[in-house]
Design an enzyme around this catalytic site. Structure first.
Site, mmCIF file in Angstrom:
data_model
loop_
_atom_site.group_PDB
_atom_site.id
_atom_site.type_symbol
_atom_site.label_atom_id
_atom_site.label_comp_id
_atom_site.label_asym_id
_atom_site.label_seq_id
_atom_site.Cartn_x
_atom_site.Cartn_y
_atom_site.Cartn_z
ATOM 1 C CG LEU A 219 -2.022 -1.122 1.419
ATOM 2 C CD1 LEU A 219 -2.732 -1.274 2.604
ATOM 3 C CD2 LEU A 219 -2.971 -0.965 0.447
ATOM 4 C CG ASP B 150 15.413 -2.070 10.376
ATOM 5 O OD1 ASP B 150 14.138 -2.356 10.533
ATOM 6 O OD2 ASP B 150 16.318 -3.069 10.398
ATOM 7 C CG ASN C 235 2.434 2.014 4.562
ATOM 8 O OD1 ASN C 235 1.214 1.116 4.090
ATOM 9 N ND2 ASN C 235 3.438 1.399 3.935
ATOM 10 C CB SER D 68 -4.737 1.705 12.905
ATOM 11 O OG SER D 68 -5.218 0.829 13.610
ATOM 12 C CE1 TYR E 226 -0.532 -6.007 11.396
ATOM 13 C CE2 TYR E 226 -2.870 -6.457 11.604
ATOM 14 C CZ TYR E 226 -1.785 -5.868 11.124
ATOM 15 O OH TYR E 226 -2.119 -4.920 10.033
ATOM 16 C CE LYS F 213 -1.122 -2.423 11.957
ATOM 17 N NZ LYS F 213 -0.327 -1.356 11.313
#
Ligand SMILES: NC(=O)c1ccc[n+]([C@@H]2O[C@H](COP(=O)([O-])OP(=O)(O)OC[C@H]3O[C@@H](n4cnc5c(N)ncnc54)[C@H](OP(=O)(O)O)[C@@H]3O)[C@@H](O)[C@H]2O)c1
Length: 347
Positions: free
Chosen positions: A40, A101, A128, A182, A213, A217
């Site tokens: 994305l 990084d 992102n 998110s 994960y 988020k």
């Protein structure tokens, strides 16, 4: 049962929402996209370039992949038609690849110091880059890698770049924007760590990877809400830096490459039927970036400001949000002493 049903309805409502091709001009603007080498991030960077940005910086951990992305954007800008067609002002765009990084605090520090030294303005920061690492505990800088990448380094970078973004807003008389990507997954975690005395200590070695994960988020959503409040409190006339979170919906990217094969199998059907292409998903990120003051502190779900999960807006969520903020600020101070003062500082 009702909870599951409302989650499913929420997902489909968001996923099936059409996303128009972005048209906001970025003429003369400087933009940083983390993870701009693929997925994305690459498609969002392509939109910024097409929409006239003067400088688009792809912040990538693999510079060779970043250079390939840069060449790809440059090539597509000269195409005669389609959503990648050049706008009249896109001819002057400079696409650059800078190493970053997020698993290394040294790398984040070096990137931000370079930005301070070399950029005369920074209008858009699109955070992102993220990692989804579902079945093995990998560590970076003493924390589980998804927390380091998707949360700690993400906000270290945001706070380090705030002075430049505030100066840009003041000097150029523009609104600058930080969008943290998110996910709807933020509403899927039970977030058991919130019941422990030190939340971030639960993300240390030996920690349970389950739900990590989605927890990361969720932390992004909570921290952005708190950051927005604190920026507002520091500028009673209205903060010149808009911060928000974006959900791109389910998209056909490489994000899911490391999930267990059974989960990949389950995901395959919805992905095939309603998964967004990378270009379509990137429109949701562009919509958040263009969201303006109305989106400040908000969750921009597939292009529209929407309610985050019920937990986020609950009384408990608000209390946990403050705890998460305080703990994160303590961690960030340990990495770059003085960095947390950037939130309250005048330009
Ligand atoms: N795809 C979806 O369905 C979906 C849904 C909701 C939210 N999102 C969010 O959308 C964002 C973009 O994801 P995507 O779908 O485009 O996945 P992706 O193709 O896997 O892209 C992730 C990007 O993050 C970069 N990255 C990972 N770790 C990094 C690190 N330590 N330092 C610097 N860069 C790092 C990756 O670089 P490498 O190429 O070097 O790995 C890659 O460029 C993520 O925040 C993700 O959580 C995606």
């Amino acid at each position: 049962m009702l909870g599951l049903l409302s989650l499913a309805l929420r997902f489909f409502r968001s996923q099936l929402r059409p996303l128009p091709v972005p048209t906001t001009s970025y003429a003369g603007r400087t933009v940083i996209v983390t993870g701009g080498n693929g997925g994305l991030g690459l498609e969002a960077a392509r939109h910024f370039a097409r929409l006239g940005a003067a400088r688009v910086i792809l912040a990538c951990r693999r510079v060779d992949s970043g250079e390939a992305a840069k060449a790809d954007i440059e090539k597509s800008l000269s195409l005669p038609s389609g959503s990648g067609s050049p706008s009249p002002s896109s001819a002057g765009v400079v696409v650059e690849v800078w190493p970053l990084d997020l698993c290394s605090f040294d790398s984040v520090r070096a990137f931000c110091r370079r930005a301070e030294a070399e950029l005369s303005r920074l209008d858009v920061l699109l955070m992102n880059a993220a990692v989804l690492n579902a079945d093995c505990v990998e560590m970076a800088e003493g924390y589980e890698v998804q927390v380091t990448t998707n949360v700690i380094s993400t906000f270290l970078m945001v706070l380090m770049l705030l002075p430049l973004m505030k100066r840009t807003a003041a000097k150029q008389n523009v609104e600058t924007v930080v969008t943290v990507v998110s996910s709807e997954a933020h509403s899927l975690t039970r977030f058991a760590e919130k019941d422990q005395p030190r939340i971030f200590e639960c993300f240390r070695p030996g920690s349970n990877i389950y739900e990590r994960y989605s927890t990361a988020k969720l932390l992004d959503v909570l921290i952005v809400r708190e950051l927005a409040e604190r920026l507002d409190a520091a500028s009673p006339g209205g903060t010149p830096v808009v911060v928000n979170t974006a959900n791109p919906g389910l998209c056909r990217s490489r994000l899911f490459r490391d999930i267990p094969s059974f989960a990949r199998f389950l995901l395959a059907v919805p992905m095939f039927l309603i998964g967004r292409t990378l270009e379509q998903g990137s429109r949701a990120l562009m919509a958040a970036v263009a969201g303006g003051r109305e989106s400040h502190g908000q969750y921009v779900d597939s292009g529209r400001v929407d309610m985050p999960s019920p937990f986020v807006v609950s009384q408990e969520g608000k209390t946990v949000q403050k705890r998460v903020w305080d703990e994160l600020m303590e961690i960030l101070e340990g990495i770059v002493p003085g960095v947390t003062a950037n939130v309250g500082q005048a330009p």
